[in-house]
Design a protein around this motif. Structure first.
Motif, PDB file in Angstrom:
ATOM      1  N   LYS A 183      13.921  10.010  -1.833  1.00 20.09           N
ATOM      2  CA  LYS A 183      14.703   8.921  -2.332  1.00 20.09           C
ATOM      3  C   LYS A 183      14.405   7.267  -1.934  1.00 20.09           C
ATOM      4  O   LYS A 183      14.783   6.725  -2.553  1.00 20.09           O
ATOM      5  N   ASP A 184      14.814   7.085  -0.824  1.00 22.10           N
ATOM      6  CA  ASP A 184      15.179   6.016   0.123  1.00 22.10           C
ATOM      7  C   ASP A 184      13.722   5.951   0.055  1.00 22.10           C
ATOM      8  O   ASP A 184      13.583   4.006   0.314  1.00 22.10           O
ATOM      9  N   ARG A 185      12.508   6.075   0.189  1.00 22.48           N
ATOM     10  CA  ARG A 185      11.207   5.604   0.562  1.00 22.48           C
ATOM     11  C   ARG A 185      11.084   5.192  -0.859  1.00 22.48           C
ATOM     12  O   ARG A 185       9.944   4.038  -0.971  1.00 22.48           O
ATOM     13  N   ASP A 186      11.356   5.883  -2.185  1.00 23.30           N
ATOM     14  CA  ASP A 186      11.100   5.350  -3.586  1.00 23.30           C
ATOM     15  C   ASP A 186      11.845   3.874  -3.684  1.00 23.30           C
ATOM     16  O   ASP A 186      11.024   2.703  -4.146  1.00 23.30           O
ATOM     17  N   VAL A 187      12.861   3.694  -3.146  1.00 29.81           N
ATOM     18  CA  VAL A 187      14.078   2.476  -2.952  1.00 29.81           C
ATOM     19  C   VAL A 187      13.034   1.582  -3.061  1.00 29.81           C
ATOM     20  O   VAL A 187      12.562   0.478  -2.996  1.00 29.81           O
ATOM     21  N   LEU A 188      12.323   1.247  -1.450  1.00 30.09           N
ATOM     22  CA  LEU A 188      11.592   0.837  -0.173  1.00 30.09           C
ATOM     23  C   LEU A 188      10.184   0.473  -0.735  1.00 30.09           C
ATOM     24  O   LEU A 188      10.080  -0.877  -1.562  1.00 30.09           O
ATOM     25  N   LEU A 189       9.890   1.521  -1.465  1.00 25.79           N
ATOM     26  CA  LEU A 189       8.773   0.644  -1.810  1.00 25.79           C
ATOM     27  C   LEU A 189       8.445   0.050  -3.656  1.00 25.79           C
ATOM     28  O   LEU A 189       7.984  -0.855  -3.701  1.00 25.79           O
ATOM     29  N   LEU A 190       9.239   0.399  -3.909  1.00 29.62           N
ATOM     30  CA  LEU A 190       9.320  -0.256  -5.436  1.00 29.62           C
ATOM     31  C   LEU A 190       9.975  -1.555  -5.226  1.00 29.62           C
ATOM     32  O   LEU A 190       9.295  -2.326  -5.998  1.00 29.62           O
ATOM     33  N   ILE A 191      10.769  -1.935  -4.623  1.00 32.28           N
ATOM     34  CA  ILE A 191      10.994  -3.467  -4.144  1.00 32.28           C
ATOM     35  C   ILE A 191      10.816  -4.232  -3.255  1.00 32.28           C
ATOM     36  O   ILE A 191       9.878  -5.312  -4.081  1.00 32.28           O
ATOM     37  N   ALA A 192       9.481  -3.027  -2.435  1.00 33.58           N
ATOM     38  CA  ALA A 192       8.697  -3.856  -1.728  1.00 33.58           C
ATOM     39  C   ALA A 192       7.155  -4.265  -2.594  1.00 33.58           C
ATOM     40  O   ALA A 192       6.937  -5.130  -2.558  1.00 33.58           O
ATOM     41  N   TRP A 193       7.067  -2.846  -2.721  1.00 30.73           N
ATOM     42  CA  TRP A 193       5.377  -2.926  -3.552  1.00 30.73           C
ATOM     43  C   TRP A 193       5.806  -3.265  -4.687  1.00 30.73           C
ATOM     44  O   TRP A 193       4.930  -4.063  -5.293  1.00 30.73           O
TER      45      TRP A 193
END
Length: 194
Positions: free
Chosen positions: A140-150
């Motif tokens: 869940k944390d990775r999803d948010v981080l990558l949606l915003i970053a990538w």
């Protein structure tokens, strides 16, 4: 952030039109398939899985277009949300990719030879640690981080994509960034010396 020209139909208008003229939906594919492919190929690697997931995203979106909230002119968060749910099914593949990147970092796509050299040096130094940190994050944390970053989504768009409150996005992003930063020795390799 992608800005849409004023003459271009809003995504919601295309979705609405596609209810009676299904071929109108093809415009959404033309607009966003490349963006979605770049995002998912960074997460899972290029080729088969990325192409398949983008195709499946549009199949799901097409089948659910009747329930799309037309109050949202921009369909990107909706499409990224569908894609993220599909990626979660491939979580093991994604985690394996990050473990592989730890061993052999992938060279990023850059424009000029000078940028390529600079990015290559940075990627070589940070790649294994970053890949390891991403693999260690809760999904869940990775999803948010990558949606915003990538994915280049705003906090609001990421919240809409994941179907969670914006406060949840902010807390997951903060937690994800903090864990990645800690895994990298509390430095940002893209900024050089801190």
């Amino acid at each position: 952030m992608i800005t849409q020209p004023a003459t271009r139909d809003a995504d919601a208008e295309l979705i609405s039109a596609s209810l009676t003229e299904p071929e109108a939906f093809a415009e959404l594919f033309d607009r966003y398939s490349g963006m979605l492919y770049r995002y998912v190929s960074r997460r899972l690697g290029p080729g088969g899985p990325a192409e398949d997931l983008v195709g499946e995203t549009f199949l799901v979106a097409f089948s659910r277009r009747g329930s799309y909230d037309l109050a949202h002119a921009d369909a990107r968060p909706w499409l990224f949300g569908i894609l993220t749910k599909l990626v979660s099914r491939h979580h093991r593949t994604e985690a394996a990719r990050y473990r592989a990147l730890r061993r052999a970092p992938v060279e990023p796509d850059v424009e000029s030879p000078a940028d390529r050299v600079a990015a290559g040096v940075t990627a070589q130094a940070a790649g294994p640690g970053l890949a390891s940190a991403l693999a260690a994050l809760p999904a869940k944390d990775r999803d948010v981080l990558l949606l915003i970053a990538w994915g280049d989504l705003t906090y609001e768009e990421a919240a809409r994509a994941l179907g969670v409150p914006i406060g949840t996005v902010r807390s997951r992003l903060n937690r994800g960034r903090r864990k990645v930063r800690a895994a990298l020795g509390d430095t940002n390799p893209m900024l050089g010396e801190e």
